[in-house]
Design an enzyme around this catalytic site. Structure first.
Site, PDB file in Angstrom:
ATOM      1  N   HIS A  59      41.860  45.928  20.788  1.00 58.77           N
ATOM      2  CA  HIS A  59      41.417  45.405  19.483  1.00 58.77           C
ATOM      3  C   HIS A  59      42.275  45.921  18.322  1.00 58.77           C
ATOM      4  O   HIS A  59      42.169  45.425  17.202  1.00 58.77           O
ATOM      5  CB  HIS A  59      39.954  45.779  19.206  1.00 58.77           C
ATOM      6  CG  HIS A  59      38.991  45.117  20.134  1.00 58.77           C
ATOM      7  ND1 HIS A  59      38.971  43.754  20.347  1.00 58.77           N
ATOM      8  CD2 HIS A  59      37.995  45.629  20.921  1.00 58.77           C
ATOM      9  CE1 HIS A  59      38.013  43.460  21.224  1.00 58.77           C
ATOM     10  NE2 HIS A  59      37.414  44.573  21.590  1.00 58.77           N
TER      11      HIS A  59
ATOM     12  N   ASP B  62      39.417  42.026  29.810  1.00 60.61           N
ATOM     13  CA  ASP B  62      38.298  42.626  29.074  1.00 60.61           C
ATOM     14  C   ASP B  62      37.458  41.470  28.512  1.00 60.61           C
ATOM     15  O   ASP B  62      38.004  40.444  28.104  1.00 60.61           O
ATOM     16  CB  ASP B  62      38.838  43.490  27.933  1.00 60.61           C
ATOM     17  CG  ASP B  62      37.743  44.235  27.176  1.00 60.61           C
ATOM     18  OD1 ASP B  62      37.616  45.457  27.368  1.00 60.61           O
ATOM     19  OD2 ASP B  62      37.026  43.584  26.384  1.00 60.61           O
TER      20      ASP B  62
ATOM     21  N   HIS C  11      35.953  41.014  25.850  1.00 59.92           N
ATOM     22  CA  HIS C  11      36.122  40.715  24.424  1.00 59.92           C
ATOM     23  C   HIS C  11      37.541  40.212  24.162  1.00 59.92           C
ATOM     24  O   HIS C  11      38.453  40.485  24.949  1.00 59.92           O
ATOM     25  CB  HIS C  11      35.815  41.976  23.595  1.00 59.92           C
ATOM     26  CG  HIS C  11      34.457  42.547  23.895  1.00 59.92           C
ATOM     27  ND1 HIS C  11      34.276  43.706  24.624  1.00 59.92           N
ATOM     28  CD2 HIS C  11      33.228  42.070  23.614  1.00 59.92           C
ATOM     29  CE1 HIS C  11      32.979  43.934  24.758  1.00 59.92           C
ATOM     30  NE2 HIS C  11      32.314  42.951  24.156  1.00 59.92           N
TER      31      HIS C  11
ATOM     32  N   ASP D 124      33.946  45.205  31.117  1.00 58.19           N
ATOM     33  CA  ASP D 124      32.743  44.791  30.394  1.00 58.19           C
ATOM     34  C   ASP D 124      32.393  43.321  30.618  1.00 58.19           C
ATOM     35  O   ASP D 124      31.421  42.829  30.048  1.00 58.19           O
ATOM     36  CB  ASP D 124      32.859  45.124  28.895  1.00 58.19           C
ATOM     37  CG  ASP D 124      34.236  44.869  28.326  1.00 58.19           C
ATOM     38  OD1 ASP D 124      35.049  44.199  28.993  1.00 58.19           O
ATOM     39  OD2 ASP D 124      34.496  45.339  27.201  1.00 58.19           O
TER      40      ASP D 124
HETATM   41 ZN    ZN Z   1      35.697  44.891  25.612  1.00 59.08          ZN
END
Ligand code: ZN
Length: 375
Positions: free
Chosen positions: A143, A180, A182, A268
């Site tokens: 991120h 991941d 996200h 995740d």
């Molecule tokens: Zn994540």
């Protein structure tokens, strides 16, 4: 197979504070709690399972060395680096940038060690001293944009490793496959106008960051077409993720012809994660890993490095990680204690709306071609 492996005790010391997801706040009812959702114990438990399973003895352990300022500045702004260093010197540490990514005093040193772990693994993979490898680093990185950290990420580890592979090791093309759950917004940001790094993010649609990761985010300028976003509906499981691999990721990699593949490996998207709503099992992660190893063997002499990202189930992340590392070592999948429960919940069936989301991303493949980079 010789599989490299990076872990450092200090990765387990990354202090995420006494909040849960947000900092504790007595005025809004956010009580302090012993385990922040990004508490490093999840990663430490992963490492301990690798040790107790006996696999650690078969891995080629690689010592993490902190990334230098020069390494970090290949992808981050001097202002971001300076701010992290300054906050890291404060008595109670600071925040990576969005107010919900706390780190303790000395957090800079741990984040630099995390980025350095990714670099060291890539170094060994590219030199051929290991066949493949897993950097179990912490804090995560995907991120973090050029200018700021966010989403528990301080520095973009996988991008720092990709930049090192290009600038120091002389590779021409690097592909980052980010599973991941996200959106890998930071990695996308860093390489958005660069056609030499293909970024592919498979994520739960609109999970995090807010309003990010649409299919329409395709890169800009010379980099147009080299950012691929594959948003999936909540509830997607092994079948959807494997379909994404076969229908989208592998064809895109074949077109791009990378010299090195980096996997931004979050867990995740797992069935048991508290920060997303997907249904991938440890067996699914093993099969995804096998797909990646096979395509790396086809395209780039097997050069592939896995770099840890998120994953917030302290119960299940260790078994997902174990399954991936077994696959890297060439070992068959072995059911774990959760397999009887997670394998019966329907994630192994591709549903129509999941197939439609995957079909909708297929036009993104058209613009990816290694020819246009060298030509
Ligand atoms: Zn994540």
């Amino acid at each position: 197979m010789t599989t490299g492996y990076v872990w450092n005790t200090r990765y387990g010391w990354a202090d995420t504070g006494s909040g849960s997801l947000f900092p504790s706040d007595a005025t809004t009812g956010l009580q302090p709690i012993g385990h922040h959702l990004a508490h490093p114990d999840t990663k430490r438990r992963f490492h301990e399972l690798i040790a107790v399973s006996g696999l650690l003895d078969r891995l080629h352990t690689i010592r993490a060395v902190a990334a230098t300022e020069e390494d970090i500045l290949r992808v981050h702004t001097p202002q971001h680096l300076a701010r992290i260093m300054e906050e890291s010197r404060q008595p109670k540490g600071g925040d990576a940038g969005d107010g919900t990514s706390p780190f303790g005093r000395g957090g800079y040193e741990i984040a630099a060690l995390s980025a350095g772990g990714a670099i060291q693994l890539v170094d060994q993979v590219v030199a051929g001293r290991v066949d493949n490898g897993y950097a179990l680093v912490n804090p995560p990185g995907h991120h973090a944009t050029r200018a700021t950290g966010m989403g528990f990420c301080v520095f973009n580890n996988v991008s720092i490793a990709a930049a090192y592979a290009k600038d120091v090791l002389g590779l021409e093309r690097v592909a980052v496959v980010d599973w991941d759950v996200h959106h890998g917004n930071g990695t996308q940001d860093i390489w958005y106008s660069d056609p030499t790094v293909l970024t592919i993010s498979i994520h739960q649609h609109l999970c995090f960051p807010p309003g990010s990761g649409y299919r329409e985010e395709r890169g800009t300028g010379a980099g147009e077409g080299y950012s691929i976003n594959i948003p999936l509906p909540p509830g997607s499981g092994d079948a959807a993720y494997l379909q994404v691999m076969d229908q989208l990721v592998i064809p895109a990699l074949r077109e791009f012809r990378p010299d090195l593949i980096l996997v931004a490996s979050g867990f995740d998207a797992s069935m048991m994660d508290p920060l997303a709503r997907q249904m991938v099992t440890s067996a699914g992660f093993a099969r995804l890993t096998r797909r990646m190893l096979d395509i790396a063997a086809d395209l780039c002499d097997g050069r592939i490095a896995f770099v840890q990202e998120g994953g917030y189930s302290p119960h299940y992340v260790p078994f997902c990680g174990l399954a991936v590392i077994r696959e890297l070592l060439g070992e068959p999948f072995e059911p774990d204690p959760y397999t009887p429960i997670v394998s019966t919940q329907g994630g192994d069936v591709l549903l129509d709306h999941e197939a439609a989301a995957i079909d909708a991303a297929e036009p993104l493949l058209g613009a990816v071609s290694g020819e246009s980079v060298s030509g």
